[in-house]
Design a protein around this motif. Structure first.
Motif, PDB file in Angstrom:
ATOM      1  N   TYR A 223       0.850  -1.189   0.000  1.00  9.94           N
ATOM      2  CA  TYR A 223       0.000   0.000   0.000  1.00  9.94           C
ATOM      3  C   TYR A 223       0.889   1.245   0.000  1.00  9.94           C
ATOM      4  O   TYR A 223       2.007   1.221   0.510  1.00  9.94           O
ATOM      5  CB  TYR A 223      -0.860   0.068   1.269  1.00  9.94           C
ATOM      6  CG  TYR A 223      -1.863  -1.028   1.410  1.00  9.94           C
ATOM      7  CD1 TYR A 223      -3.157  -0.888   0.925  1.00  9.94           C
ATOM      8  CD2 TYR A 223      -1.540  -2.217   2.061  1.00  9.94           C
ATOM      9  CE1 TYR A 223      -4.096  -1.894   1.075  1.00  9.94           C
ATOM     10  CE2 TYR A 223      -2.470  -3.223   2.216  1.00  9.94           C
ATOM     11  CZ  TYR A 223      -3.747  -3.055   1.723  1.00  9.94           C
ATOM     12  OH  TYR A 223      -4.668  -4.055   1.864  1.00  9.94           O
ATOM     13  N   TRP A 224       0.356   2.308  -0.553  1.00  4.76           N
ATOM     14  CA  TRP A 224       1.000   3.610  -0.387  1.00  4.76           C
ATOM     15  C   TRP A 224       0.614   4.115   0.990  1.00  4.76           C
ATOM     16  O   TRP A 224      -0.516   3.905   1.444  1.00  4.76           O
ATOM     17  CB  TRP A 224       0.560   4.594  -1.467  1.00  4.76           C
ATOM     18  CG  TRP A 224       0.953   4.134  -2.842  1.00  4.76           C
ATOM     19  CD1 TRP A 224       0.113   3.695  -3.811  1.00  4.76           C
ATOM     20  CD2 TRP A 224       2.265   4.022  -3.371  1.00  4.76           C
ATOM     21  NE1 TRP A 224       0.826   3.320  -4.919  1.00  4.76           N
ATOM     22  CE2 TRP A 224       2.158   3.512  -4.673  1.00  4.76           C
ATOM     23  CE3 TRP A 224       3.537   4.306  -2.873  1.00  4.76           C
ATOM     24  CZ2 TRP A 224       3.266   3.281  -5.489  1.00  4.76           C
ATOM     25  CZ3 TRP A 224       4.630   4.074  -3.688  1.00  4.76           C
ATOM     26  CH2 TRP A 224       4.494   3.570  -4.968  1.00  4.76           C
TER      27      TRP A 224
ATOM     28  N   GLU B 155      -3.042   4.896   2.589  1.00  9.66           N
ATOM     29  CA  GLU B 155      -4.099   4.285   1.787  1.00  9.66           C
ATOM     30  C   GLU B 155      -4.400   2.849   2.213  1.00  9.66           C
ATOM     31  O   GLU B 155      -4.888   2.058   1.429  1.00  9.66           O
ATOM     32  CB  GLU B 155      -3.713   4.285   0.309  1.00  9.66           C
ATOM     33  CG  GLU B 155      -3.637   5.656  -0.274  1.00  9.66           C
ATOM     34  CD  GLU B 155      -3.353   5.633  -1.771  1.00  9.66           C
ATOM     35  OE1 GLU B 155      -3.483   6.689  -2.384  1.00  9.66           O
ATOM     36  OE2 GLU B 155      -3.004   4.576  -2.304  1.00  9.66           O
TER      37      GLU B 155
ATOM     38  N   CYS C  65      -5.166  -2.720  -2.096  1.00 12.93           N
ATOM     39  CA  CYS C  65      -3.710  -2.748  -2.157  1.00 12.93           C
ATOM     40  C   CYS C  65      -3.283  -2.474  -3.597  1.00 12.93           C
ATOM     41  O   CYS C  65      -4.052  -2.657  -4.538  1.00 12.93           O
ATOM     42  CB  CYS C  65      -3.171  -4.088  -1.676  1.00 12.93           C
ATOM     43  SG  CYS C  65      -3.656  -5.498  -2.681  1.00 12.93           S
ATOM     44  N   THR C  66      -2.058  -2.038  -3.774  1.00 14.88           N
ATOM     45  CA  THR C  66      -1.527  -1.769  -5.102  1.00 14.88           C
ATOM     46  C   THR C  66      -0.879  -3.018  -5.687  1.00 14.88           C
ATOM     47  O   THR C  66      -1.050  -3.328  -6.857  1.00 14.88           O
ATOM     48  CB  THR C  66      -0.500  -0.625  -5.040  1.00 14.88           C
ATOM     49  OG1 THR C  66      -1.147   0.541  -4.519  1.00 14.88           O
ATOM     50  CG2 THR C  66       0.067  -0.304  -6.403  1.00 14.88           C
TER      51      THR C  66
ATOM     52  N   TYR D 165       9.750   1.223  -4.546  1.00 15.95           N
ATOM     53  CA  TYR D 165       8.641   2.188  -4.573  1.00 15.95           C
ATOM     54  C   TYR D 165       8.621   3.141  -3.381  1.00 15.95           C
ATOM     55  O   TYR D 165       7.638   3.831  -3.174  1.00 15.95           O
ATOM     56  CB  TYR D 165       7.316   1.430  -4.660  1.00 15.95           C
ATOM     57  CG  TYR D 165       7.261   0.494  -5.847  1.00 15.95           C
ATOM     58  CD1 TYR D 165       7.392   0.977  -7.152  1.00 15.95           C
ATOM     59  CD2 TYR D 165       7.108  -0.870  -5.673  1.00 15.95           C
ATOM     60  CE1 TYR D 165       7.366   0.124  -8.238  1.00 15.95           C
ATOM     61  CE2 TYR D 165       7.080  -1.733  -6.763  1.00 15.95           C
ATOM     62  CZ  TYR D 165       7.206  -1.225  -8.043  1.00 15.95           C
ATOM     63  OH  TYR D 165       7.178  -2.073  -9.125  1.00 15.95           O
TER      64      TYR D 165
ATOM     65  N   PRO E 205       3.307   6.373  -7.756  1.00 12.17           N
ATOM     66  CA  PRO E 205       2.424   5.257  -8.113  1.00 12.17           C
ATOM     67  C   PRO E 205       2.587   4.787  -9.554  1.00 12.17           C
ATOM     68  O   PRO E 205       2.315   3.630  -9.857  1.00 12.17           O
ATOM     69  CB  PRO E 205       1.015   5.810  -7.896  1.00 12.17           C
ATOM     70  CG  PRO E 205       1.164   7.076  -7.170  1.00 12.17           C
ATOM     71  CD  PRO E 205       2.562   7.547  -7.353  1.00 12.17           C
TER      72      PRO E 205
ATOM     73  N   VAL F  17       2.715   0.521 -11.779  1.00 12.43           N
ATOM     74  CA  VAL F  17       1.668   0.067 -12.697  1.00 12.43           C
ATOM     75  C   VAL F  17       2.110  -1.131 -13.537  1.00 12.43           C
ATOM     76  O   VAL F  17       1.329  -2.048 -13.788  1.00 12.43           O
ATOM     77  CB  VAL F  17       1.185   1.228 -13.594  1.00 12.43           C
ATOM     78  CG1 VAL F  17       0.258   0.740 -14.680  1.00 12.43           C
ATOM     79  CG2 VAL F  17       0.510   2.287 -12.748  1.00 12.43           C
TER      80      VAL F  17
ATOM     81  N   HIS G 278       0.909  -5.894  -9.759  1.00 13.34           N
ATOM     82  CA  HIS G 278      -0.028  -4.769  -9.645  1.00 13.34           C
ATOM     83  C   HIS G 278      -1.433  -5.286  -9.921  1.00 13.34           C
ATOM     84  O   HIS G 278      -1.667  -6.019 -10.878  1.00 13.34           O
ATOM     85  CB  HIS G 278       0.336  -3.665 -10.642  1.00 13.34           C
ATOM     86  CG  HIS G 278      -0.390  -2.388 -10.400  1.00 13.34           C
ATOM     87  ND1 HIS G 278      -1.700  -2.191 -10.775  1.00 13.34           N
ATOM     88  CD2 HIS G 278       0.004  -1.238  -9.809  1.00 13.34           C
ATOM     89  CE1 HIS G 278      -2.085  -0.984 -10.433  1.00 13.34           C
ATOM     90  NE2 HIS G 278      -1.066  -0.377  -9.842  1.00 13.34           N
TER      91      HIS G 278
END
Length: 104
Positions: free
Chosen positions: A36-37, A40, A45-46, A71, A76, A80, A85
């Motif tokens: 996660y960032w 957030e 989750c990313t 990261y 963000p 990607v 992702h």
């Protein structure tokens, strides 16, 4: 990287810069890491990766550390194209059979 226990649940976290990774014990001895960032953690989750009970937890922790290093700047767009992702159509969430994305 040092994971810290967050509650009575089997959930551990580690952070670096603007990123945080949670390690969670799932059913039947499998584990999942979720990226996660910072700030957030209540949303999606990313990045996400998992291992089965036959996998090596050390491989999952190494991936978590790689994510934190890569990261930590908080961009963000860099995440990607990552195969883990959740919005990558060629990644773990974009294919019908996701077993190839298990680490073990």
């Amino acid at each position: 990287m040092a994971f810290q226990r967050k509650s009575r649940l089997e959930l551990l976290s580690a952070g670096s810069g603007k990123a945080v990774v949670y390690l969670e014990k799932m059913h039947f001895g499998s584990y999942v890491i979720k990226f996660y960032w910072e700030g957030e953690v209540l949303g999606l989750c990313t990045l996400e990766a998992w291992i089965t009970r036959n996998g090596e937890l050390s491989d999952l922790l190494a991936l978590a550390e790689e994510w934190l290093d890569t990261y930590q700047d908080g961009d963000p767009e860099k995440a990607v194209a990552d195969r883990y992702h959740i919005a990558n159509p060629n990644g773990a969430w974009g294919v019908p059979e996701r077993k190839e994305f298990y680490l073990g």
